[in-house]
Write an enzyme that holds these catalytic residues in place. Structure first.
Site, short mmCIF file in Angstrom:
data_model
loop_
_atom_site.label_atom_id
_atom_site.label_comp_id
_atom_site.label_asym_id
_atom_site.label_seq_id
_atom_site.Cartn_x
_atom_site.Cartn_y
_atom_site.Cartn_z
N ARG A 175 0.91 -1.24 -0.05
CA ARG A 175 -0.09 0.08 -0.04
C ARG A 175 0.80 1.39 -0.13
NH1 ARG A 175 -3.38 -3.61 -0.38
NH2 ARG A 175 -5.39 -3.45 0.49
N SER A 247 -10.65 -0.37 4.04
CA SER A 247 -9.93 -0.61 5.09
C SER A 247 -9.10 0.68 5.58
CB SER A 247 -8.38 -1.52 4.72
OG SER A 247 -9.03 -2.77 4.37
N GLU A 346 -4.51 3.56 6.92
CA GLU A 346 -4.19 3.19 5.18
C GLU A 346 -4.76 4.58 4.67
OE1 GLU A 346 -6.08 -0.08 3.60
OE2 GLU A 346 -5.65 0.98 1.51
N1 EPU Z 1 -10.20 -10.99 10.89
C1 EPU Z 1 -10.77 -11.13 12.05
N2 EPU Z 1 -12.02 -10.71 12.11
C2 EPU Z 1 -12.89 -10.29 11.13
C3 EPU Z 1 -12.26 -10.19 9.80
C4 EPU Z 1 -10.85 -10.55 9.69
O1 EPU Z 1 -9.94 -11.68 12.79
O2 EPU Z 1 -14.02 -9.80 11.34
C5 EPU Z 1 -8.81 -11.62 10.61
C6 EPU Z 1 -8.76 -13.03 10.02
O3 EPU Z 1 -7.65 -13.51 10.87
C7 EPU Z 1 -8.65 -13.05 8.57
C8 EPU Z 1 -7.71 -11.61 8.61
O4 EPU Z 1 -8.21 -11.07 9.62
O5 EPU Z 1 -8.14 -14.16 8.34
C9 EPU Z 1 -7.62 -10.96 7.15
O6 EPU Z 1 -9.05 -10.57 6.84
P1 EPU Z 1 -9.23 -10.45 5.41
O7 EPU Z 1 -9.04 -11.52 4.60
O8 EPU Z 1 -10.55 -9.85 5.41
O9 EPU Z 1 -8.32 -9.36 4.89
P2 EPU Z 1 -7.49 -8.00 5.59
O10 EPU Z 1 -6.20 -8.40 5.61
O11 EPU Z 1 -8.24 -7.50 6.95
C10 EPU Z 1 -6.70 -6.84 3.55
C11 EPU Z 1 -6.87 -5.40 2.81
C12 EPU Z 1 -8.28 -5.54 2.14
C13 EPU Z 1 -8.45 -6.34 1.10
C14 EPU Z 1 -8.25 -7.93 1.73
C15 EPU Z 1 -8.36 -8.97 0.55
C16 EPU Z 1 -5.35 -4.00 3.89
C17 EPU Z 1 -5.25 -2.98 4.79
N3 EPU Z 1 -6.77 -4.53 3.76
O12 EPU Z 1 -7.79 -6.87 4.47
O13 EPU Z 1 -8.16 -4.22 1.37
O14 EPU Z 1 -9.76 -6.52 0.56
O15 EPU Z 1 -6.86 -7.89 2.44
O16 EPU Z 1 -7.11 -8.99 0.12
O17 EPU Z 1 -4.36 -4.64 3.63
C18 EPU Z 1 -8.93 -1.98 1.28
O18 EPU Z 1 -7.70 -1.69 1.12
O19 EPU Z 1 -9.75 -0.92 1.35
C19 EPU Z 1 -9.26 -3.10 1.31
C20 EPU Z 1 -10.48 -3.47 1.75
#
Ligand code: EPU
Length: 350
Positions: A175, A247, A346
């Site tokens: 990012r 995010s 972010e």
């Molecule tokens: N998780 C929880 N509780 C929740 C949701 C998630 O504990 O309610 C934990 C779980 O361990 C899960 C992990 O968080 O495995 C990762 O969650 P998720 O796959 O939803 O991805 P994220 O890391 O939270 C990132 C990006 C998103 C992108 C997703 C999918 C960042 C800051 N965010 O989220 O990007 O869609 O991965 O690749 O890197 C954005 O940038 O606006 C965005 C939505």
């Protein structure tokens, strides 16, 4: 309050407006204004647009406003590209896709999938415009824009001329890019981004949620796109109904020592999710925030999305910037106190 609007056309394709309401120009739908709004629909207009700034005038260039938080009325000029267009060129077994800065990123992704081109399908459904994809290095489901960016066209506001960058000099990281930091920030306006895609199948479906939906080898980019959109729809608020900026925080990358400290704070029976990276251990911010009990919390007119606590929302479209900032600070404070980890936003604060 009555907002006085008047349009002045100082070239054929440049529109400018005073005291402009930005609520439809930021996906948080915050009711903020700027002193002056300027929108252009050709990169050739940029010498005139940039030349129209008076000495010391504060200005910022935005995309779809999908990754930003206006902290109040903007005491200056907000500039936006309405330059549209996508071109496809065959090149050494690849297809170069050149998208103009104001093209909605998802329109680019959709068109590439429609043409059976691989590379951008994991980025389906991401709000924002193509220009910002090269600033923000947008990413999702195991793919980042920088993985497929071939070149970046920009306007250099210092030299008042067009420039082309190879991605290797743009400091791409999670990012992040040089365009987010001084001295490049504010100096370069992205005018077009070229992505290198392939007609030969090249699926990336290792991201756990995606692998669960596509345990087989996907037949087409469109199949991956459909799966990604299904996952996004199941977790993220519908941007047309619930204002947010996606995010809100980055996933923190910490040292092994800090990771052990997080594990100790979480308790012996809890497995803290993590991903190894070249810079350290990445912990999902959503997990840290979730463990602090924030999911679904409402604070004034700001809220934490009940299915993905990394997303802050403005559900009734009544939140003030201050309410979002207070919620942000409260979340960061509990994660700091409970786990000793500093969350960084972010979303860009403007
Ligand atoms: N998780 C929880 N509780 C929740 C949701 C998630 O504990 O309610 C934990 C779980 O361990 C899960 C992990 O968080 O495995 C990762 O969650 P998720 O796959 O939803 O991805 P994220 O890391 O939270 C990132 C990006 C998103 C992108 C997703 C999918 C960042 C800051 N965010 O989220 O990007 O869609 O991965 O690749 O890197 C954005 O940038 O606006 C965005 C939505």
């Amino acid at each position: 309050m009555v907002i006085l609007k008047f349009f002045v056309t100082f070239a054929d394709m440049i529109q400018t407006c005073q005291n402009y309401d930005l609520s439809a120009r930021n996906t948080f739908a915050l009711a903020v204004k700027c002193k002056r709004w300027v929108e252009y629909d050709s990169a050739d207009d940029l010498p005139l647009v940039v030349g129209s700034m008076t000495a010391g005038e504060k200005w910022v260039h935005i995309g779809a406003g999908s990754n930003m938080l206006f902290l109040g009325d903007y005491d200056g000029t907000v500039v936006h590209s309405a330059v549209r267009g996508i071109d496809f060129t065959d090149a050494d077994g690849c297809v170069l896709v050149r998208a103009c800065s104001g093209e909605p990123m998802d329109a680019v992704v959709a068109e590439c999938c429609r043409r059976n081109l691989w590379g951008l399908e994991n980025l389906s459904g991401i709000p924002g415009e193509a220009g910002a994809s090269a600033v923000q290095n947008v990413g999702a489901y195991g793919v980042e824009a920088a993985d497929v960016i071939e070149s970046i066209e920009a306007f250099d506001c210092e030299r008042m001329q067009a420039v082309v960058f190879d991605p290797s000099v743009c400091g791409y990281a999670y990012r992040d890019s040089m365009f987010k930091h001084s001295p490049a920030k504010g100096r370069y306006i992205i005018t077009a981004v070229t992505y290198r895609l392939t007609a030969a199948p090249a699926p990336h479906t290792d991201y756990p949620a995606l692998r669960d939906l596509l345990p087989h080898t996907p037949a087409s980019p469109a199949e991956v796109r459909a799966a990604v959109i299904a996952i996004r729809d199941s977790k993220l608020p519908d941007p047309s109904r619930v204002p947010s900026a996606g995010s809100f925080f980055k996933n923190p990358v910490v040292s092994r020592e800090t990771y052990e400290q997080v594990c100790a704070a979480a308790g012996a029976d809890v497995k803290v999710p993590c991903y190894e990276t070249d810079d350290g251990v990445k912990i999902p911010a959503a997990w840290l925030i979730d463990r602090c009990g924030w999911k679904g919390t409402v604070m004034g007119n700001a809220a934490v999305w009940h299915l993905q606590p990394l997303v802050l929302t403005n559900p009734e479209r009544k939140a003030t910037p201050d309410e979002i900032v207070k919620l942000e600070a409260a979340i960061a404070a509990t994660v700091r106190e409970r786990f000793g980890v500093e969350l960084t936003p972010e979303v860009e604060h403007v």
